[in-house]
Design an enzyme around this catalytic site. Sequence first.
Site, PDB file in Angstrom:
ATOM      1  N   TYR A   6       0.909  -1.207  -0.070  1.00 32.23           N
ATOM      2  CA  TYR A   6      -0.248  -0.052  -0.094  1.00 32.23           C
ATOM      3  C   TYR A   6       0.931   1.232  -0.097  1.00 32.23           C
ATOM      4  O   TYR A   6       1.855   1.376   0.751  1.00 32.23           O
ATOM      5  CB  TYR A   6      -0.821   0.110   1.399  1.00 32.23           C
ATOM      6  CG  TYR A   6      -1.984  -0.692   0.968  1.00 32.23           C
ATOM      7  CD1 TYR A   6      -3.116  -0.526   0.070  1.00 32.23           C
ATOM      8  CD2 TYR A   6      -2.628  -1.830   1.843  1.00 32.23           C
ATOM      9  CE1 TYR A   6      -4.084  -1.162  -0.117  1.00 32.23           C
ATOM     10  CE2 TYR A   6      -3.641  -2.599   1.662  1.00 32.23           C
ATOM     11  CZ  TYR A   6      -4.509  -2.288   0.565  1.00 32.23           C
ATOM     12  OH  TYR A   6      -5.622  -3.073   0.599  1.00 32.23           O
TER      13      TYR A   6
ATOM     14  N   HIS B 108      -9.948  -7.473  -5.588  1.00 32.09           N
ATOM     15  CA  HIS B 108      -9.717  -7.480  -4.221  1.00 32.09           C
ATOM     16  C   HIS B 108     -10.803  -8.347  -3.431  1.00 32.09           C
ATOM     17  O   HIS B 108     -11.040  -7.812  -2.427  1.00 32.09           O
ATOM     18  CB  HIS B 108      -9.807  -5.771  -3.736  1.00 32.09           C
ATOM     19  CG  HIS B 108      -8.936  -5.439  -2.659  1.00 32.09           C
ATOM     20  ND1 HIS B 108      -8.097  -4.409  -2.698  1.00 32.09           N
ATOM     21  CD2 HIS B 108      -8.820  -5.709  -1.572  1.00 32.09           C
ATOM     22  CE1 HIS B 108      -7.368  -4.159  -1.634  1.00 32.09           C
ATOM     23  NE2 HIS B 108      -7.841  -4.982  -0.537  1.00 32.09           N
TER      24      HIS B 108
ATOM     25  N   ASP C 169      -6.081  -1.030  -6.574  1.00 27.89           N
ATOM     26  CA  ASP C 169      -7.612  -0.672  -6.509  1.00 27.89           C
ATOM     27  C   ASP C 169      -8.023  -0.291  -5.190  1.00 27.89           C
ATOM     28  O   ASP C 169      -9.342  -0.326  -5.065  1.00 27.89           O
ATOM     29  CB  ASP C 169      -8.124  -2.320  -6.944  1.00 27.89           C
ATOM     30  CG  ASP C 169      -7.686  -3.230  -5.936  1.00 27.89           C
ATOM     31  OD1 ASP C 169      -7.317  -2.853  -4.857  1.00 27.89           O
ATOM     32  OD2 ASP C 169      -8.004  -4.239  -6.294  1.00 27.89           O
TER      33      ASP C 169
HETATM   34  O1  173 Z   1      -9.049  -5.884   1.941  1.00 31.39           O
HETATM   35  C1  173 Z   1      -8.569  -5.487   2.929  1.00 31.39           C
HETATM   36  O2  173 Z   1      -9.077  -5.426   4.001  1.00 31.39           O
HETATM   37  C2  173 Z   1      -7.461  -4.548   2.858  1.00 31.39           C
HETATM   38  O3  173 Z   1      -6.761  -4.487   1.678  1.00 31.39           O
HETATM   39  C3  173 Z   1      -6.990  -3.613   3.992  1.00 31.39           C
HETATM   40  C4  173 Z   1      -6.386  -2.231   3.543  1.00 31.39           C
HETATM   41  C5  173 Z   1      -6.403  -1.527   4.660  1.00 31.39           C
HETATM   42  C6  173 Z   1      -6.318  -1.927   5.853  1.00 31.39           C
HETATM   43  C7  173 Z   1      -6.640  -3.263   6.286  1.00 31.39           C
HETATM   44  C8  173 Z   1      -6.938  -4.144   5.016  1.00 31.39           C
END
Ligand code: 173
Length: 499
Positions: free
Chosen positions: A240, A359, A268
């Site tokens: 991320y 996702h 995404d």
């Molecule tokens: O899908 C998710 O839960 C995920 O990608 C996510 C994103 C940020 C924080 C925790 C999970």
Amino acid sequence: MSNVNVLTGPEVAAHSSRDSCWIIVHGKVYDVTDFLDEHPGGSKIILKYAGKDATEAYDPIHPPDAITTNLPVEKHLGAIDVSTVAKVVKEVTEEEKRRQALMEARPPLENVINLHDFEQVARIVLPEKAWAYYSSASDDEITIRENRLAYQRVWFRPRILRDVSSVDWSTTILGQKSSLPVYISATALGKLGHPDGELCLTRAAANHGVIQMIATLASCSFDDIVDAAGPGQNFFVQLYVNRDREITRKYVQHAEKRGVKGLFITVDAPQLGRREKDMRMKQVDDGAGAEVQKGHEVKKDQGVARAISSFIDPSLSWKDIPWFLSITKMPIILKGIATAEDAILAYEAGVQGIVLSNHGGRQLDTARSGLEVLIEVTAALRSRGYFPDPKFEIYVDGGVRRASDVLKALALGAKAVGVGRPFLYAFCSYGQAGVEKAIQIFRDEFEMNMRLLGARTLDELVPEMVDASALTNHVVLTPQDNLFQNTYQPLTSAQFKES
Ligand code: 173
């Protein structure tokens, strides 16, 4: 003599208010007063532990180093003298007792014969909040269900009389050997469901030559996971992108230094989907809130994922790709491509691969399945001379529960598929042994299906082995076969023991 400042329980307990808030985590004392309003999970949950040991609440939802990396060093007050901390006798809640009884009554692992069984067990044995977080998908959850249905709209065209006495489903992914054309896809917050978290995946993957993708928001720290690697074990990492690119640069370069073989950038999720099962848990107020990288305040009724995702940069764009290519030599893969147009842009941007993914149905609801996108992507890339290209791999994820699903995706041009929730459910219900069993189930299914399909190696899987003509047709009517329907006995899940 060590010069570490050692504090006592009563000293910490004296700082139990919003004006002065100290907490103990993993035997260290921290002054979090100034951090209270920055905590993405809200201040309330920290204040619940003000002056006390917060380790147990902290662990499932924070990587171990979250507090040390986010809190300035002057707020690290010292070690705690554990003998001076009043022992909190933890009351076992009724819910916990019920869960422990259910865990005892789980179907024995040998009775688990398919990946759906793990999901069924996990749903029953997991704490409600963990189940809500893991299983939830966005809005009406149309896409998560479509991910399964899409595989059912593709039919096999098996070939016969090919001497299938020996079949081989091993492959390479980004040049790395993999015993299956499947990698373990990133899922976050593994300790919500098992005390060892993602390490269950790591240990199982080590024993079976499977590649694990490490999530940015794993409960175990990146280094703890890589340190647990067996000989020759390979990892990918999911990223991320942080609003603070310096944090991202360090994370990426550290991963490269530790030998990670591929950087999967999630594209995404400029904003997290609204996952209503998770939101209804109102998790944020009574326990959630992780910050692995610098965060920003969010609303407090959005569920655990949203609470900890505020660091993700929604301004990420195609203009950033050259920067990623310049900071690492790891192959870069864009995870979350959903159209031919973007697949072409990715190829032209010079990345090494794409994951056709929605996702796990957790982002844009009514986005199409990765499998459906695959046929449009290969056609568009082929028409430009971009496909096939051994330097550009295409993966698919979402809804895969059977080796037959994987074979369909590979026949249609995918190099491998990502599997997330099934492995997660396997370790939540049976730990490392569950993940090993899931891998074994895949093996058994690959052997049978490849024999029946007439493909001895994955190279022999060709588009002619499937009929995907109905794939883009979202309503496919077939006349009901009443006689068959009346006699067909539906499959059942593994049964719980009598209690
Ligand atoms: O899908 C998710 O839960 C995920 O990608 C996510 C994103 C940020 C924080 C925790 C999970």
